[in-house]
Design a protein around this motif. Structure first.
Motif, short mmCIF file in Angstrom:
data_model
loop_
_atom_site.label_atom_id
_atom_site.label_comp_id
_atom_site.label_asym_id
_atom_site.label_seq_id
_atom_site.Cartn_x
_atom_site.Cartn_y
_atom_site.Cartn_z
N ILE A 55 -4.44 3.26 -13.34
CA ILE A 55 -4.18 3.02 -11.92
C ILE A 55 -4.13 1.51 -11.64
N GLU A 56 -3.06 1.10 -10.99
CA GLU A 56 -2.82 -0.30 -10.66
C GLU A 56 -3.63 -0.70 -9.43
N THR A 57 -3.94 -1.98 -9.34
CA THR A 57 -4.63 -2.54 -8.18
C THR A 57 -3.63 -3.33 -7.35
N THR A 58 -3.78 -3.26 -6.02
CA THR A 58 -2.91 -4.04 -5.14
C THR A 58 -3.71 -4.60 -3.97
N SER A 59 -3.21 -5.71 -3.43
CA SER A 59 -3.84 -6.32 -2.26
C SER A 59 -3.17 -5.85 -0.97
N ARG A 60 -2.10 -5.08 -1.09
CA ARG A 60 -1.43 -4.62 0.14
C ARG A 60 -2.23 -3.51 0.80
N PRO A 61 -2.02 -3.30 2.10
CA PRO A 61 -2.74 -2.21 2.76
C PRO A 61 -2.16 -0.85 2.33
N PRO A 62 -2.98 0.20 2.39
CA PRO A 62 -2.46 1.54 2.04
C PRO A 62 -1.32 1.97 2.97
N ARG A 63 -0.42 2.75 2.39
CA ARG A 63 0.70 3.32 3.17
C ARG A 63 0.48 4.82 3.29
N GLN A 64 1.20 5.44 4.21
CA GLN A 64 1.06 6.88 4.42
C GLN A 64 1.36 7.69 3.17
N ASP A 65 2.37 7.31 2.40
CA ASP A 65 2.79 8.12 1.25
C ASP A 65 2.05 7.77 -0.05
N ASP A 66 1.06 6.90 0.00
CA ASP A 66 0.35 6.50 -1.22
C ASP A 66 -0.33 7.67 -1.91
N SER A 67 -0.93 8.56 -1.17
CA SER A 67 -1.68 9.64 -1.80
C SER A 67 -0.78 10.63 -2.54
N SER A 68 0.42 10.83 -2.07
CA SER A 68 1.29 11.80 -2.71
C SER A 68 2.25 11.18 -3.73
N LYS A 69 2.61 9.93 -3.53
CA LYS A 69 3.64 9.31 -4.36
C LYS A 69 3.07 8.41 -5.45
N TYR A 70 2.19 7.50 -5.08
CA TYR A 70 1.62 6.52 -6.01
C TYR A 70 0.11 6.51 -5.84
N LYS A 71 -0.56 6.04 -6.88
CA LYS A 71 -2.01 5.86 -6.79
C LYS A 71 -2.32 4.40 -7.05
N TYR A 72 -3.14 3.83 -6.19
CA TYR A 72 -3.54 2.44 -6.33
C TYR A 72 -5.03 2.29 -6.05
N HIS A 73 -5.62 1.26 -6.64
CA HIS A 73 -6.91 0.76 -6.19
C HIS A 73 -6.55 -0.35 -5.20
N PHE A 74 -7.16 -0.33 -4.03
CA PHE A 74 -6.87 -1.35 -3.02
C PHE A 74 -8.00 -2.37 -3.00
N SER A 75 -7.61 -3.65 -2.99
CA SER A 75 -8.57 -4.74 -3.07
C SER A 75 -8.06 -5.91 -2.24
N PRO A 76 -8.94 -6.61 -1.54
CA PRO A 76 -8.50 -7.81 -0.81
C PRO A 76 -7.92 -8.84 -1.78
N ALA A 77 -6.96 -9.61 -1.30
CA ALA A 77 -6.29 -10.60 -2.15
C ALA A 77 -7.27 -11.60 -2.75
N PHE A 78 -8.25 -12.06 -1.97
CA PHE A 78 -9.19 -13.06 -2.50
C PHE A 78 -10.00 -12.49 -3.67
N GLU A 79 -10.34 -11.19 -3.62
CA GLU A 79 -11.07 -10.58 -4.75
C GLU A 79 -10.17 -10.46 -5.98
N MET A 80 -8.92 -10.07 -5.76
CA MET A 80 -7.98 -9.99 -6.88
C MET A 80 -7.77 -11.34 -7.51
N LEU A 81 -7.61 -12.37 -6.70
CA LEU A 81 -7.41 -13.72 -7.23
C LEU A 81 -8.61 -14.18 -8.06
N ASP A 82 -9.82 -13.87 -7.59
CA ASP A 82 -11.01 -14.20 -8.38
C ASP A 82 -11.01 -13.44 -9.70
#
Length: 111
Positions: A55-82
């Motif tokens: 499962i990929e991580t992204t800093s973008r906000p969740p979208r309506q179709d995320d649960s059915s189409k794609y799976k992501y771990h959501f993380s704030p950009a500053f945490e991802m950059l660290d």
């Protein structure tokens, strides 16, 4: 797909790969690009014993179709950059001002 099959099997013959001898131990494969979801789903459907999606991580906000189409771990950009600075991601990219990346922990869960 033919190149991927030649990487995993001693043949690039997609139709007959089920019966082919595997080459060595299983190895991680990273598939990126516009058709990556289609290719991943086809591989998992054909060989669920060989393929699993990290499962990929992204800093973008969740979208309506995320649960059915794609799976992501959501993380704030500053945490991802660290985490990127500390080497916790195998690969990452920026798309439309959002970060996307594959963490080492996500890959460890599937291998």
């Amino acid at each position: 797909l033919k190149q991927l099959y030649s990487y995993l099997f001693k043949t690039s013959d997609y139709e007959n790969a089920d019966s082919q001898e595997k080459v060595g131990p299983l190895r991680p494969v990273c598939i990126r690009g516009p058709l990556s979801i289609v290719i991943e789903k086809a591989l998992i459907k054909r060989h669920p014993e060989l393929f699993e999606i990290a499962i990929e991580t992204t800093s973008r906000p969740p979208r309506q179709d995320d649960s059915s189409k794609y799976k992501y771990h959501f993380s704030p950009a500053f945490e991802m950059l660290d985490d990127i600075r500390y080497g916790k991601f195998i690969e990452y990219s920026t798309e439309y001002d959002d970060l996307y990346g594959l963490s080492r922990n996500s890959v460890k869960k599937v291998i």
